[in-house]
Motif scaffolding. Structure first.
Motif, mmCIF file in Angstrom:
data_model
loop_
_atom_site.group_PDB
_atom_site.id
_atom_site.type_symbol
_atom_site.label_atom_id
_atom_site.label_comp_id
_atom_site.label_asym_id
_atom_site.label_seq_id
_atom_site.Cartn_x
_atom_site.Cartn_y
_atom_site.Cartn_z
ATOM 1 N N HIS A 155 0.677 -1.137 -0.193
ATOM 2 C CA HIS A 155 0.233 -0.293 -0.111
ATOM 3 C C HIS A 155 0.966 1.340 0.409
ATOM 4 O O HIS A 155 2.065 1.303 -0.251
ATOM 5 N N PHE A 156 0.359 2.343 -0.193
ATOM 6 C CA PHE A 156 1.047 3.227 0.160
ATOM 7 C C PHE A 156 0.906 4.935 0.632
ATOM 8 O O PHE A 156 -0.983 4.779 0.810
ATOM 9 N N ASN A 157 1.580 5.734 0.842
ATOM 10 C CA ASN A 157 1.274 7.199 1.610
ATOM 11 C C ASN A 157 0.363 7.716 -0.596
ATOM 12 O O ASN A 157 1.165 7.778 -0.964
ATOM 13 N N PHE A 185 -4.398 4.599 0.981
ATOM 14 C CA PHE A 185 -4.163 3.513 1.937
ATOM 15 C C PHE A 185 -4.956 1.994 1.593
ATOM 16 O O PHE A 185 -4.887 0.878 1.056
ATOM 17 N N ASP A 186 -6.219 2.651 1.294
ATOM 18 C CA ASP A 186 -7.453 2.464 1.286
ATOM 19 C C ASP A 186 -7.388 2.058 -0.521
ATOM 20 O O ASP A 186 -7.672 0.470 -0.226
ATOM 21 N N TYR A 187 -7.048 2.712 -1.315
ATOM 22 C CA TYR A 187 -6.882 2.333 -2.687
ATOM 23 C C TYR A 187 -5.991 1.546 -2.804
ATOM 24 O O TYR A 187 -6.282 0.457 -4.039
ATOM 25 N N GLY A 188 -4.020 1.680 -2.132
ATOM 26 C CA GLY A 188 -3.657 0.613 -2.484
ATOM 27 C C GLY A 188 -3.901 -1.168 -1.983
ATOM 28 O O GLY A 188 -4.129 -1.989 -2.766
ATOM 29 N N LEU A 189 -4.679 -0.833 -1.277
ATOM 30 C CA LEU A 189 -5.052 -2.097 -0.501
ATOM 31 C C LEU A 189 -6.161 -2.985 -1.325
ATOM 32 O O LEU A 189 -5.880 -4.513 -1.645
ATOM 33 N N ARG A 190 -6.766 -1.763 -2.363
ATOM 34 C CA ARG A 190 -8.655 -2.385 -2.678
ATOM 35 C C ARG A 190 -7.162 -2.608 -3.768
ATOM 36 O O ARG A 190 -7.871 -4.077 -5.032
ATOM 37 N N ALA A 191 -6.470 -2.613 -4.354
ATOM 38 C CA ALA A 191 -5.852 -3.258 -5.559
ATOM 39 C C ALA A 191 -5.042 -4.167 -5.698
ATOM 40 O O ALA A 191 -5.240 -4.818 -6.019
ATOM 41 N N LYS A 192 -4.353 -4.406 -4.244
ATOM 42 C CA LYS A 192 -3.982 -5.599 -3.915
ATOM 43 C C LYS A 192 -5.578 -6.344 -3.962
ATOM 44 O O LYS A 192 -4.782 -7.846 -4.700
ATOM 45 N N PRO A 239 -13.334 7.321 14.293
ATOM 46 C CA PRO A 239 -13.784 6.099 14.745
ATOM 47 C C PRO A 239 -14.253 5.342 13.717
ATOM 48 O O PRO A 239 -13.942 4.420 13.257
ATOM 49 N N LYS A 240 -15.306 6.162 12.904
ATOM 50 C CA LYS A 240 -16.734 5.654 11.570
ATOM 51 C C LYS A 240 -15.367 5.109 11.022
ATOM 52 O O LYS A 240 -15.849 4.134 10.361
ATOM 53 N N GLU A 241 -14.347 6.037 10.097
ATOM 54 C CA GLU A 241 -13.772 5.930 8.761
ATOM 55 C C GLU A 241 -13.637 5.045 9.477
ATOM 56 O O GLU A 241 -12.558 4.058 8.714
ATOM 57 N N THR A 242 -12.408 5.035 10.406
ATOM 58 C CA THR A 242 -11.488 3.640 10.703
ATOM 59 C C THR A 242 -11.552 2.385 10.911
ATOM 60 O O THR A 242 -11.523 2.066 10.468
ATOM 61 N N PHE A 243 -12.607 2.860 11.094
ATOM 62 C CA PHE A 243 -14.023 1.382 11.952
ATOM 63 C C PHE A 243 -13.984 0.357 10.188
ATOM 64 O O PHE A 243 -13.933 -0.937 9.874
ATOM 65 N N HIS A 244 -14.417 1.405 9.994
ATOM 66 C CA HIS A 244 -14.948 0.953 7.991
ATOM 67 C C HIS A 244 -14.152 0.545 7.332
ATOM 68 O O HIS A 244 -13.824 -0.653 6.342
ATOM 69 N N TYR A 247 -12.666 -2.505 8.965
ATOM 70 C CA TYR A 247 -13.480 -3.799 8.882
ATOM 71 C C TYR A 247 -13.513 -4.384 7.309
ATOM 72 O O TYR A 247 -13.051 -5.489 6.867
ATOM 73 N N ARG A 248 -13.005 -3.596 6.055
ATOM 74 C CA ARG A 248 -12.665 -3.600 5.037
ATOM 75 C C ARG A 248 -11.714 -4.904 4.441
ATOM 76 O O ARG A 248 -11.761 -5.860 3.549
ATOM 77 N N HIS A 249 -10.724 -4.444 5.117
ATOM 78 C CA HIS A 249 -9.223 -4.856 4.616
ATOM 79 C C HIS A 249 -8.855 -5.457 6.103
ATOM 80 O O HIS A 249 -7.949 -6.528 5.611
ATOM 81 N N TYR A 250 -9.130 -5.661 6.924
ATOM 82 C CA TYR A 250 -8.683 -7.276 8.313
ATOM 83 C C TYR A 250 -9.373 -7.597 8.594
ATOM 84 O O TYR A 250 -8.998 -8.613 10.035
ATOM 85 N N GLY A 251 -11.224 -7.345 8.174
ATOM 86 C CA GLY A 251 -11.774 -7.849 9.529
ATOM 87 C C GLY A 251 -12.535 -7.361 10.847
ATOM 88 O O GLY A 251 -11.766 -6.609 10.936
ATOM 89 N N LEU A 252 -13.712 -7.912 11.045
ATOM 90 C CA LEU A 252 -14.870 -7.558 11.929
ATOM 91 C C LEU A 252 -13.701 -7.076 13.525
ATOM 92 O O LEU A 252 -13.776 -6.204 14.180
ATOM 93 N N ALA A 253 -13.491 -8.466 13.657
ATOM 94 C CA ALA A 253 -11.744 -8.658 15.347
ATOM 95 C C ALA A 253 -10.610 -7.073 15.573
ATOM 96 O O ALA A 253 -11.098 -6.791 16.243
#
Length: 277
Positions: A155-157, A185-192, A239-244, A247-253
């Motif tokens: 991922h990336f800055n 970060f989200d864009y990079g992880l979605r790319a992967k 917090p809401k954005e961080t949770f989203h 949750y998207r990339h690393y799971g609920l836990a």
């Protein structure tokens, strides 16, 4: 002819923005390469857009109202560029990043080595050239030191990033859900997740100073009321954005765990600092 859209979003950093643009206009471009700059003015009150219009009248300025911040400002710039033409490449650029003259040519060369099917990230260093400051990120979160070859990252800055048209067709724009700092970060992880490779360029392509490491929302020298307010600001740790994101990339836990810990860090910053030590 290769057409490149350069995307920025700015807010009240007139000196830095004008320096950034000056460096862009000093780029040593390959033959048959054309750039156009799309810049979101997110409600500047320091004369930034007026100065840009006077000095660089060909910059396409998109008006914001001060609520977009980095991610949504970049989204607006990208949306505008993509509607104007089908660009061969898009380059994200932060206005506090001062690029070297070979930045664009290096990104293009790297992209072409990967058949224009990968994201290419340009690493930056501090003004003293002591350490990397922003760029690609490995699984452990660290920025690899440029070593003369393209380095695979996860991922990336978003300081210097080249997105070829083929990648844009798969991933599209940034996710408008995020306001400020998690969109890159989200864009990079979605790319992967989509099987798109990401590489960091083989050398530094610019300079950008590190931002303070201790954020205001977890700084014990600041009152709790101010910390709580900063936590929920778009450029804090909402917090809401961080949770989203998690949750998207690393799971609920993981999302629940970090949702809890960021509140604990805000409530008890001294205890958290001692624990980390």
């Amino acid at each position: 002819m290769k057409y490149i859209a350069i995307l920025l979003t700015v807010f009240n950093r007139k000196k830095e923005t004008l320096s950034c643009l000056a460096n862009l206009y000093k780029q040593i471009l390959p033959d048959k390469t054309c750039i156009k700059i799309y810049l979101t003015d997110d409600g500047c009150t320091d004369g930034t857009p007026e100065a840009i219009h006077k000095i660089y009248p060909d910059v396409h300025i998109i008006k914001g109202d001060g609520t977009l911040y980095w991610n949504r400002g970049m989204y607006k710039a990208w949306e505008t560029a993509s509607k104007e033409r089908q660009y061969d490449y898009y380059i994200w650029l932060n206005d506090d990043t001062f690029t070297y003259p070979e930045m664009i040519s290096t990104l293009l060369s790297a992209s072409q080595k990967k058949e224009d099917k990968a994201i290419i990230v340009g690493p930056t260093t501090d003004a003293q050239h002591i350490q990397p400051t922003y760029g690609g990120r490995l699984n452990n979160g660290k920025i690899p030191i440029p070593n003369g070859i393209l380095t695979s990252v996860t991922h990336f800055n978003g300081n210097i990033v080249l997105i070829p048209q083929s990648v844009y067709k798969v991933l599209g724009n940034l996710d408008y859900y995020f306001t400020h700092s998690k969109g890159d970060f989200d864009y990079g992880l979605r790319a992967k997740q989509q099987g798109i490779n990401i590489f960091q360029a083989e050398k530094y392509l610019g300079e950008c100073e590190l931002h303070p490491t201790l954020d205001k929302w977890c700084n014990p020298s600041i009152s709790f009321a101010k910390r709580w307010n900063m936590l929920h600001r778009p450029n804090g740790m909402p917090p809401k954005e961080t949770f989203h994101f998690e949750y998207r990339h690393y799971g609920l836990a993981t999302a629940i765990f970090h949702f809890t810990t960021i509140h604990l860090r805000c409530l008890f910053p001294n205890i958290w600092i001692k624990y980390k030590k």
